[in-house]
Write an enzyme that holds these catalytic residues in place. Structure first.
Site, mmCIF file in Angstrom:
data_model
loop_
_atom_site.group_PDB
_atom_site.id
_atom_site.type_symbol
_atom_site.label_atom_id
_atom_site.label_comp_id
_atom_site.label_asym_id
_atom_site.label_seq_id
_atom_site.Cartn_x
_atom_site.Cartn_y
_atom_site.Cartn_z
ATOM 1 C CG ASP A 296 59.890 -44.883 -56.333
ATOM 2 O OD1 ASP A 296 59.381 -45.841 -55.744
ATOM 3 O OD2 ASP A 296 59.429 -43.721 -56.289
ATOM 4 C CD GLU B 88 57.532 -49.123 -57.482
ATOM 5 O OE1 GLU B 88 57.075 -49.633 -56.440
ATOM 6 O OE2 GLU B 88 57.888 -47.930 -57.556
#
Length: 648
Positions: free
Chosen positions: A327, A363
């Site tokens: 993330d 990401e």
């Protein structure tokens, strides 16, 4: 607590004559271990660690063993203007604890200096962590179809999951769940975060709760709500999936914690050494740097923070995890000077014998300066391709001049990855994910409807490149419903015919809806829980067919970029009349074809985003249509459709 040799392992560890503790704190004067009774309620003692070597405080609790419940307290300066926020009244969770006895719950006392918090903080529990067997290893199995899944949202309304198991990792081992994944030909499940998390402080007063888990406190312990039995439940899931050829990728949040900004809680890293674990402004050591949008940023370029992240990843791999999705991955590559692919943590991962073999998916963005870094992570990282999502959406929405960008995404995004000698499989292609509109809502809403989040519809993306096919939201108009179904099929077909690794979010295979909410992070309720009873089983079968088609025709998923060279050329872009597309024609195209030539077969992909049927001339003879997202004569391209042909 007695002196001992300096432990190699951080945190609590079982040894022959007790439990050893090793805690990092550079600016803390003294670290104490709070010991609780067997029920974890009464604090029996607070024992200082007797040894310190550099910044490692350590000691041995003789006679202690499995089941010991403990927490930490740290004495040190309270100097917020210098980044120091030590408060011995705060019970802290050991960042290396692999089991906690209760979930985290927000309470304002967690943020009030001097407030005693032992009644509010989970206890760390000493246990024997499970490990996978070699037969459960999923090393080397590259993803071919990733299925993003939130444990609670997936299982809370699943009719084949016993009510007592819903919302837990055990639910995902149920035969009906595994059968569904097998039917779809999923190669890897990507679990949304499962590490222990806490609600953002503004949610409980609104009657809301964090539904996604992207607000962790500890990077090693499973959230007790998902895994009441601890790490063994994740190991069991990985083992069950490995037996049917499915790997488990873990979405891990190595960029911030639930301690938030300067008004947030002190429950772990902040109380251990706020100035070291979190990045602060160089000119103002009391001001937290917020590259995450969550109030602060982990300083992952510093040795103790980097070690924490590395140790956490190794911990999960040893339970059978095949790899990670990171993330806000740009944070992992940040130093004081900004992002670099040569950042200490990224380099450490690539040289580590365990981690370098794992699946690594970034990401590639955060909200800090220069935060959008798509295409800039080092191999063997793959990356969530946000450009793929946006360009595919804009093409099918009808935006002018998008055919060229769409074709580039379809062909594997060489503009993003080829210069660094990374192939199409570095691109994780997706059209919808957990954040943003669901696939069904993408074609049903032109604007977000996030009022239920309690933020006045200010949260969430304001430019989702969505459309509603004629009316906003719910409708009973059969023409509009038909148009939406047609567009969903075209989008799904595009995803599975593109080079790269396709990713689908759970429920999009049967047209899940969040009723226009494009930021359902706070909706741990029926808004985000998948409604299996209303699943579109016909669409589910369509997705299974596409996945099977992709698997049967490797030319669609080849690991090389298209060049247009060779005899015959590996790729030729054609108009619907079978003539080549000239460079100056791309900007006005609504309809085109891609002819692929491989050593074993030739395929023709056709795309028509216009709202009218277009005559089709096939390039040569003896073509067999394998599928079409819209039925129609074989000499025509139906409106808003995708089709695939094979040369017989």
């Amino acid at each position: 607590m007695v002196p001992c040799a300096r432990p190699f392992r951080m945190g609590p560890s079982l040894v022959e004559d007790g439990v050893r503790f090793a805690i990092f704190s550079r600016y803390g004067r003294r670290v104490l271990v709070s010991i609780f009774d067997e029920a974890g309620e009464a604090e029996l003692a607070s024992l200082p660690l007797p040894c310190r070597d550099g910044n490692i405080h350590y000691g041995l609790l003789k006679g202690a063993g499995v089941g010991l419940r403990s927490g930490l307290r740290v004495e040190g300066p309270w100097q917020p203007e210098q980044g120091h926020r030590f408060d011995p009244a705060k019970l802290l969770v050991d960042p290396y604890a692999t089991l906690i006895d209760r979930p985290f719950r927000w309470d304002p006392e967690l943020a009030r200096h001097g407030a005693e918090t032992s009644a509010l903080v989970p206890r760390c529990v000493v246990h024997h962590p499970p490990t996978r067997g070699e037969e459960q290893s999923f090393e080397g199995a590259a993803p071919t179809f990733v299925y993003e899944l939130g444990v609670r949202s997936f299982s809370m309304r699943h009719p084949a999951v016993p009510p007592a198991l819903r919302g837990t990792l055990a639910a995902l081992r149920q035969p009906a769940v595994i059968a569904h994944l097998q039917q779809l030909s999923v190669s890897h499940v990507e679990l949304m975060p499962v590490a222990a998390w806490m609600d953002e402080r503004h949610l409980p007063p609104l009657g809301l709760a964090n539904a996604w888990g992207y607000n962790p406190v500890n990077f090693f312990a499973l959230d007790p709500r998902l895994a009441p039995g601890g790490a063994a439940e994740l190991a069991a899931l990985c083992a069950a999936y490995a037996k049917v050829g499915i790997g488990v990728i873990l979405d891990i949040v190595l960029n911030h914690t639930a301690e938030s900004d300067e008004f947030g809680a002190t429950i772990s890293l902040r109380g251990l050494d706020n100035a070291v674990y979190y990045r602060h402004a160089a000119e103002d050591p009391g001001r937290l740097v917020n590259d995450t949008g969550c109030g602060h940023t982990l300083a992952l370029d510093r040795a103790p923070v980097m070690r924490l992240a590395m140790d956490a990843m190794r911990h999960w791999l040893r339970l059978g995890i095949a790899g990670f999705r990171f993330d806000l991955g740009t944070v992992m590559g940040r130093t004081e000077a900004g992002f670099t692919p040569d950042a200490p943590l990224l380099g450490a991962i690539l040289q580590d014998p365990e981690l370098a073999r794992a699946i690594l998916i970034a990401e590639p963005w955060d909200i800090g300066p220069g935060g959008y870094r798509l295409g800039q992570f080092p191999a063997p990282f793959a990356e969530w391709n946000g450009r793929y999502r946006d360009d595919v959406r804009r093409f099918w929405r009808g935006d002018a001049g998008m055919a060229g960008a769409f074709a580039t995404r379809l062909a594997g995004s060489s503009d993003l990855f080829a210069d660094a000698h990374r192939g199409p499989r570095a691109s994780v292609n997706f059209i919808a994910a957990h954040d943003g509109f669901s696939l069904r809502d993408l074609v049903s809403y032109e604007r977000k409807h996030n009022e239920a989040n309690g933020e006045g519809n200010r949260d969430g993306d304001n430019d989702s490149h969505s459309w509603n096919c004629g009316t906003e939201g719910l409708t009973s108009d059969p023409a509009i419903l038909s148009a939406r179904e047609r567009d969903i099929r075209a989008l799904l077909a595009t995803l599975f015919l593109s080079r790269g690794v396709p990713m689908l979010t759970a429920g999009d295979e049967f047209a899940r809806t969040q009723h226009g909410n494009n930021n359902a992070y706070a909706q741990d309720n029926a808004v985000a829980w998948l409604d299996w009873e209303r699943a579109d089983n016909e669409l589910d079968g369509f997705v299974a067919m596409l996945a099977s088609l992709r698997r049967r025709h490797p030319l669609l998923s080849a690991g090389t970029f298209l060049t247009g060279h060779g005899v015959p050329p590996d790729a030729t872009w054609l108009k619907a009349d079978a003539t080549p597309v000239a460079d100056d024609e791309w900007s006005g195209l609504d309809t085109f074809c891609l002819l692929l030539n491989g050593t074993e077969e030739s395929l023709l992909l056709t795309f028509n985003r216009s709202r009218k049927t277009v005559p089709l001339t096939l390039p040569g003879s003896r073509w067999e249509r394998l599928f079409a997202s819209e039925s129609g004569p074989e000499d025509q391209l139906s409106a808003r459709s995708v089709a695939l042909w094979r040369k017989a």
